[in-house]
Motif scaffolding. Structure first.
Motif, short mmCIF file in Angstrom:
data_model
loop_
_atom_site.label_atom_id
_atom_site.label_comp_id
_atom_site.label_asym_id
_atom_site.label_seq_id
_atom_site.Cartn_x
_atom_site.Cartn_y
_atom_site.Cartn_z
N ASP A 149 -15.80 -4.48 0.45
CA ASP A 149 -16.00 -3.11 0.67
C ASP A 149 -16.28 -2.63 2.05
O ASP A 149 -16.22 -1.28 2.22
CB ASP A 149 -17.19 -2.68 -0.42
CG ASP A 149 -16.64 -2.60 -1.89
OD1 ASP A 149 -15.48 -2.08 -2.00
OD2 ASP A 149 -17.71 -2.63 -2.66
N HIS A 150 -16.90 -3.72 2.76
CA HIS A 150 -17.11 -3.15 4.14
C HIS A 150 -16.09 -3.28 5.29
O HIS A 150 -16.20 -3.21 6.27
CB HIS A 150 -18.53 -3.83 4.62
CG HIS A 150 -19.45 -3.65 3.65
ND1 HIS A 150 -20.28 -2.55 3.40
CD2 HIS A 150 -20.15 -4.67 2.58
CE1 HIS A 150 -21.27 -2.68 2.39
NE2 HIS A 150 -21.19 -3.67 2.03
N ILE A 151 -14.83 -3.61 4.75
CA ILE A 151 -13.72 -4.05 5.63
C ILE A 151 -12.73 -2.51 5.65
O ILE A 151 -12.70 -1.99 4.72
CB ILE A 151 -12.93 -5.27 5.19
CG1 ILE A 151 -13.65 -6.40 5.01
CG2 ILE A 151 -11.69 -5.30 6.05
CD1 ILE A 151 -14.24 -6.77 6.38
N PRO A 152 -12.37 -2.24 6.90
CA PRO A 152 -11.62 -1.04 7.00
C PRO A 152 -10.54 -1.11 6.06
O PRO A 152 -9.62 -2.10 6.09
CB PRO A 152 -11.34 -1.00 8.45
CG PRO A 152 -12.43 -2.02 9.29
CD PRO A 152 -12.68 -2.94 8.26
N PRO A 153 -10.33 -0.10 5.36
CA PRO A 153 -9.11 0.06 4.59
C PRO A 153 -7.69 -0.27 5.21
O PRO A 153 -6.54 -0.85 4.52
CB PRO A 153 -9.10 1.53 3.98
CG PRO A 153 -10.51 1.94 4.05
CD PRO A 153 -11.15 1.14 5.18
N ALA A 154 -7.60 0.15 6.46
CA ALA A 154 -6.31 -0.06 6.97
C ALA A 154 -6.02 -1.41 7.33
O ALA A 154 -4.89 -1.98 7.00
CB ALA A 154 -6.44 0.79 8.24
N ARG A 155 -7.01 -2.26 7.81
CA ARG A 155 -6.88 -3.70 7.69
C ARG A 155 -6.69 -4.23 6.41
O ARG A 155 -5.70 -5.26 6.37
CB ARG A 155 -8.22 -4.36 8.20
CG ARG A 155 -8.14 -5.79 8.37
CD ARG A 155 -9.64 -6.40 9.30
NE ARG A 155 -9.21 -7.80 9.37
CZ ARG A 155 -10.14 -8.54 9.55
NH1 ARG A 155 -11.49 -8.18 9.49
NH2 ARG A 155 -10.02 -9.89 9.67
N LEU A 156 -7.13 -3.79 5.25
CA LEU A 156 -6.93 -4.43 3.90
C LEU A 156 -5.67 -4.20 3.52
O LEU A 156 -5.07 -4.73 2.44
CB LEU A 156 -8.01 -3.97 2.97
CG LEU A 156 -9.34 -4.41 2.97
CD1 LEU A 156 -10.24 -3.97 2.02
CD2 LEU A 156 -9.41 -6.03 2.96
N PHE A 157 -5.16 -2.97 3.89
CA PHE A 157 -3.59 -2.61 3.47
C PHE A 157 -2.74 -3.66 4.10
O PHE A 157 -1.65 -4.23 3.28
CB PHE A 157 -3.24 -1.39 4.24
CG PHE A 157 -1.86 -0.75 4.15
CD1 PHE A 157 -1.42 -0.40 2.81
CD2 PHE A 157 -0.87 -1.02 4.92
CE1 PHE A 157 -0.08 -0.01 2.67
CE2 PHE A 157 0.31 -0.77 4.89
CZ PHE A 157 0.90 -0.34 3.72
N GLU A 158 -2.84 -4.16 5.26
CA GLU A 158 -2.02 -5.18 5.84
C GLU A 158 -2.09 -6.38 5.22
O GLU A 158 -1.39 -7.20 4.94
CB GLU A 158 -2.25 -5.22 7.34
CG GLU A 158 -1.96 -4.06 8.42
CD GLU A 158 -0.78 -3.65 8.26
OE1 GLU A 158 0.26 -4.55 8.05
OE2 GLU A 158 -0.39 -2.49 8.46
N GLU A 159 -3.42 -6.75 4.67
CA GLU A 159 -3.67 -8.10 3.94
C GLU A 159 -3.00 -8.13 2.76
O GLU A 159 -2.57 -9.07 2.20
CB GLU A 159 -5.26 -8.07 3.96
CG GLU A 159 -5.94 -8.52 5.31
CD GLU A 159 -5.40 -9.78 5.85
OE1 GLU A 159 -5.12 -10.91 5.34
OE2 GLU A 159 -5.26 -9.65 7.01
N VAL A 160 -2.90 -6.99 2.30
CA VAL A 160 -2.31 -6.90 0.90
C VAL A 160 -0.81 -7.21 0.88
O VAL A 160 -0.15 -8.00 0.31
CB VAL A 160 -2.37 -5.52 -0.13
CG1 VAL A 160 -1.47 -5.47 -0.99
CG2 VAL A 160 -3.93 -5.35 -0.42
#
Length: 476
Positions: free
Chosen positions: A243-254
């Motif tokens: 929850d504390h990771i920037p959403p933009a970074r998680l988009f790339e991880e997905v």
């Protein structure tokens, strides 16, 4: 390759009776391994040689070595050096500095980018100790209140760089000077044992960067390895840190997790370890609820979408990121669409409202750039337009820029159990038919439609009032 790796590892570790007694690095000379310059990117080799010629140490590191040893064709060739980012940038005219969290250099050769990083020491490195102090060229580090590393540009030696990498098989280095492989953390043995093992204390390493939990899952899905017990143990408990990771970074991880050809297995692992809910909270809640409808089974639909995506990628075809996200969010859109219609909203506005609500909720978890959210909306909208094939509409829909993606999406719906009265087969025939065949297909739809509706009732003709009647009315 793994068979040869066993003898390689045994030979390298034959002097030690237990892993605890093993000393590192284990250096594998050229004659004892199969990795050669023919297996490497020529551009990566150019970068290594130029750095060496300028007086710097330079190695290939991580994935390209690991993948070669596992018989996977290496794709990413990352270089690590004792030159600072500024020194690397000055050395290559075709390079640029990037990143704030991790200062890196991208050296560009046409479409290929060779990523060059500087040896890093731990951000928590004790700067008072004399020996490590000598290795530091930068001291730029910062952490959040949750202990997550926000910036890590503390430079060090290769031994320190190896210790701060995530998993043991990513701490393998290839030295182009003598073509040897250097194993600093037991990565060769872990590859032989087909296990994913984090370097250091798992809880501390996940605290520093929670995305490492996602990377463990990604490697398990990609390589078919097991996550070592101590590496796996804290994941469920610490999953909330995503929850504390920037959403933009998680988009790339997905995209890396589910869009690399191993989506089905990775999806199951993400749910097993309690991580999926932090990437797709609405979708996970809907799956947990058991909600389904006659025209959609969410679990079956998502699974079919991932199967199709995996098959495409494994056969060498590409898949668009927006298509993957459209699949994962469609069940939530369908549920919201139903709710808005139940409130009396017409079908099309209800769909647009549902799409907006689902996307607004999703971007709080993983950012979705507008260049992806717009085609996602178009694919969803086309699911309600594709059944309307009357007259010229079929030809117009066929020319729609999102037709092919919408058609593939339609087939996934059918394969997952949604009954659409042969709609997919009709559009398959229409696409590949000549003009006469296409007109016959449209005619069959028009005929079926008129048969369903029954004979049209003729409107009674309105009789015109005579002039006499009109004058009588005006006189009254």
């Amino acid at each position: 390759m793994l068979t040869g790796l066993k003898s390689l590892v045994r030979k390298a570790t034959s002097l030690f009776t237990s892993p605890e007694e093993q000393t590192y690095p284990i250096i594998i000379p050229r004659n004892d391994h199969s990795l050669s310059r023919q297996n490497l990117s020529p551009n990566a080799v150019k970068v290594l040689y130029r750095l060496n010629k300028a007086g710097y140490d330079a190695y290939l590191v991580g994935g390209c070595i690991r993948d070669h040893l596992i018989d996977i064709e290496p794709k990413d060739f990352d270089v690590v050096t004792n030159a600072t980012p500024e020194e690397v940038n000055n050395l290559f005219s075709n390079s640029r500095l990037i990143g704030r969290r991790f200062r890196l250099v991208h050296v560009t050769f046409g479409r290929e980018i060779i990523e060059v990083s500087t040896f890093r020491a731990s951000a928590s490195h004790d700067e008072e100790s004399s020996k490590p102090q000598e290795s530091l060229k930068g001291k730029d580090s910062a952490r959040s209140s949750h202990g997550i590393v926000l910036r890590d540009n503390v430079y060090g030696k290769i031994e320190e760089d190896a210790e701060r990498r995530d998993f043991t098989f990513n701490a393998l280095y290839y030295n182009v000077k003598d073509f040897s492989i250097h194993d600093y953390c037991g990565g060769l043995a872990d590859i032989e044992n087909k296990q994913i093992r984090i370097i250091g204390d798992a809880r501390q390493r996940y605290q520093e960067d929670p995305v490492r939990m996602l990377r463990a899952i990604r490697f398990a899905g990609k390589l078919g390895f097991d996550i070592e017990e101590a590496t796996a143990a804290p994941i469920k408990e610490m999953a909330h840190l995503l929850d504390h990771i920037p959403p933009a970074r998680l988009f790339e991880e997905v995209l890396k997790l589910l869009g690399s050809g191993n989506g089905v297995k990775t999806f199951h692992l993400l749910r097993q370890y309690g991580l999926f809910r932090y990437l797709f909270p609405d979708t996970e809640a809907l799956l947990q609820s058991g909600w389904k409808r006659d025209d959609i089974d969410p679990a079956a639909f998502i699974m079919q979408g991932l199967i199709n995506t995996d098959n495409r990628i494994q056969s060498g075809q590409s898949t668009a990121p927006y298509f993957l996200y459209a699949v994962l969010l469609w069940p939530s859109v369908t549920l919201r669409h139903e709710e808005f219609q139940a409130q009396g909203m017409p079908a099309t506005p209800a769909l647009h409202q549902a799409a907006s609500m689902v996307l607004d909720n999703q971007v709080a978890a993983t950012a979705i750039p507008r260049r992806f959210s717009t085609p996602m909306r178009e694919i969803w909208d086309m699911q309600f337009r594709l059944p309307k094939r009357y007259g010229k509409r079929a030809f117009m829909l066929l020319q729609h820029p999102r037709f092919r993606a919408a058609f593939d999406f339609l087939l996934i719906r059918e394969l997952s159990g949604t009954e659409l009265d042969g709609l997919g087969a009709w559009w398959e025939a229409f696409q590949h038919g000549d003009e006469n065949e296409q007109r016959e297909l449209i005619k069959s739809i028009d005929l079926r439609s008129s048969n369903k509706e029954g004979p049209k009732k003729r409107r009674p003709r309105r009789r015109k009032k005579s002039n006499a009647t009109q004058s009588e009315i005006s006189e009254e």
